[in-house]
Motif scaffolding. Sequence first.
Motif, PDB file in Angstrom:
ATOM      1  N   HIS A  70       0.339   2.278  -4.225  1.00 21.38           N
ATOM      2  CA  HIS A  70      -0.645   1.441  -4.906  1.00 21.38           C
ATOM      3  C   HIS A  70      -1.637   2.284  -5.689  1.00 21.38           C
ATOM      4  O   HIS A  70      -1.934   2.019  -6.841  1.00 21.38           O
ATOM      5  CB  HIS A  70      -1.392   0.562  -3.892  1.00 21.38           C
ATOM      6  CG  HIS A  70      -2.295  -0.436  -4.537  1.00 21.38           C
ATOM      7  ND1 HIS A  70      -3.565  -0.103  -4.998  1.00 21.38           N
ATOM      8  CD2 HIS A  70      -2.136  -1.747  -4.817  1.00 21.38           C
ATOM      9  CE1 HIS A  70      -4.133  -1.186  -5.525  1.00 21.38           C
ATOM     10  NE2 HIS A  70      -3.287  -2.188  -5.431  1.00 21.38           N
ATOM     11  N   PHE A 122      -1.807  -3.694  -8.943  1.00 19.78           N
ATOM     12  CA  PHE A 122      -0.991  -2.494  -8.898  1.00 19.78           C
ATOM     13  C   PHE A 122      -0.995  -1.829 -10.284  1.00 19.78           C
ATOM     14  O   PHE A 122      -0.030  -1.190 -10.675  1.00 19.78           O
ATOM     15  CB  PHE A 122       0.450  -2.841  -8.517  1.00 19.78           C
ATOM     16  CG  PHE A 122       0.632  -3.104  -7.038  1.00 19.78           C
ATOM     17  CD1 PHE A 122       1.275  -2.181  -6.227  1.00 19.78           C
ATOM     18  CD2 PHE A 122       0.172  -4.267  -6.458  1.00 19.78           C
ATOM     19  CE1 PHE A 122       1.458  -2.420  -4.876  1.00 19.78           C
ATOM     20  CE2 PHE A 122       0.350  -4.523  -5.107  1.00 19.78           C
ATOM     21  CZ  PHE A 122       0.995  -3.588  -4.316  1.00 19.78           C
ATOM     22  N   ALA A 129      -0.313   1.654 -10.044  1.00 21.48           N
ATOM     23  CA  ALA A 129       0.753   1.986  -9.103  1.00 21.48           C
ATOM     24  C   ALA A 129       1.849   2.739  -9.830  1.00 21.48           C
ATOM     25  O   ALA A 129       2.034   2.602 -11.033  1.00 21.48           O
ATOM     26  CB  ALA A 129       1.326   0.712  -8.491  1.00 21.48           C
TER      27      ALA A 129
END
Length: 394
Positions: A130, A151, A154
């Motif tokens: 994340h 995210f 991410a």
Amino acid sequence: MDDSFNINIPNFTLGKEIGRGGMARVFLGEQLEPKRKVAIKIVTPQGNDPKILEDLQKEGDTVAQFSHPNIVTVFACGVIEQNYYLAMEILGGGDLKQKIESGITELEAFNIMLDMAKALEHAHKRGTLHRDIKPENILFHEDGQAVLVDFGIAKAQNTVSEFTRVGAVVGTPHYMSPERALGKEIDERSDIYALGVVLYEMLMGKKVFDGGDTFAISYAHVHEPVPDLPEEKAKYQTLLNKLLAKNPDDRFQTSTQLVAQLKKYLRRLKPVTDTTHSFAPMPELAAMKKKSSPLPFIITGVVIVLTVLAGMWFMDRQQAIEINQTTLTREQQVEMSNKLGAASGQFNMGNFDLAEELYETVLVEFDCKDEEARNRMKTLNKVKFDQIVASCDD
């Protein structure tokens, strides 16, 4: 919609803006087919860098593959008119930052931790970090279930994203792991560290490290020791120290390990059903009231005292079993009994490594005070035994 920002997204309409930060803006919106209300996040990279837009698209596609109750549901994402958009479910329960400001209980904090650990477990098993765990990215359904969102930075493990490499979004320094603050390679243990920072904030109502600038905060994460919790919360210090260990090797190595540990803490925090027994009046007591002679009274008194003493002796003998029964489900009790039986068999056959593993499972996942498991673990591995006992909530 704000007239200064106009974008036409096929199959969606945009409503009012409900938030913004950095390069991103979030709008209420509607998906036309199937018809439903959604939240639409739009990111406009500086300079409309096509490589960043490409990376965002890949990362959006990754999150859209997730199917987990504690990860935000993504309905669609794409790049249009040099903007990246992501349509997702609307979460109407506010965010964790607001809950911390209004105050949360320890039970609520650990339920949120478990929800987030499960979300990370799902993402990590699919190779995605994340990289920006913080209270603002933990939202809630109206029923209180926690959901991990955003995210946006991410990236898959072992891949390089131009979006993150150029520093367009570097995460929040208050929640950065030491290795990330130093610019080193990171793995899922970095997300686990950030979640530990969130736990401290939920317990104490303030950030674990604060400072006047990013450098001061990052320096503290790399060099400053974990603050001591006050006496009334000291029982969580061992867990916090493990989550916030400077060396990733000293933390939980996987989210799955963390999930198992949090379940143990939650079993102790959840209210225990009252097991107090009520007894019917003894026949001797009724007879005593009708007689004037002191002898029946004395005899009855002796009987009562002996009965109470016998009951106390029996309850002391059964205390560990009773406590375990109130904190474990019937299925968990059966599973624990099976593991104890298997561990005993392996021990008697001289398979000490297997026996140690089974006894450790009993102590860590079911009952850290089980007498048989403790005695055998102390014999098999004194160092591990001491670690387990130290983390056991007395």
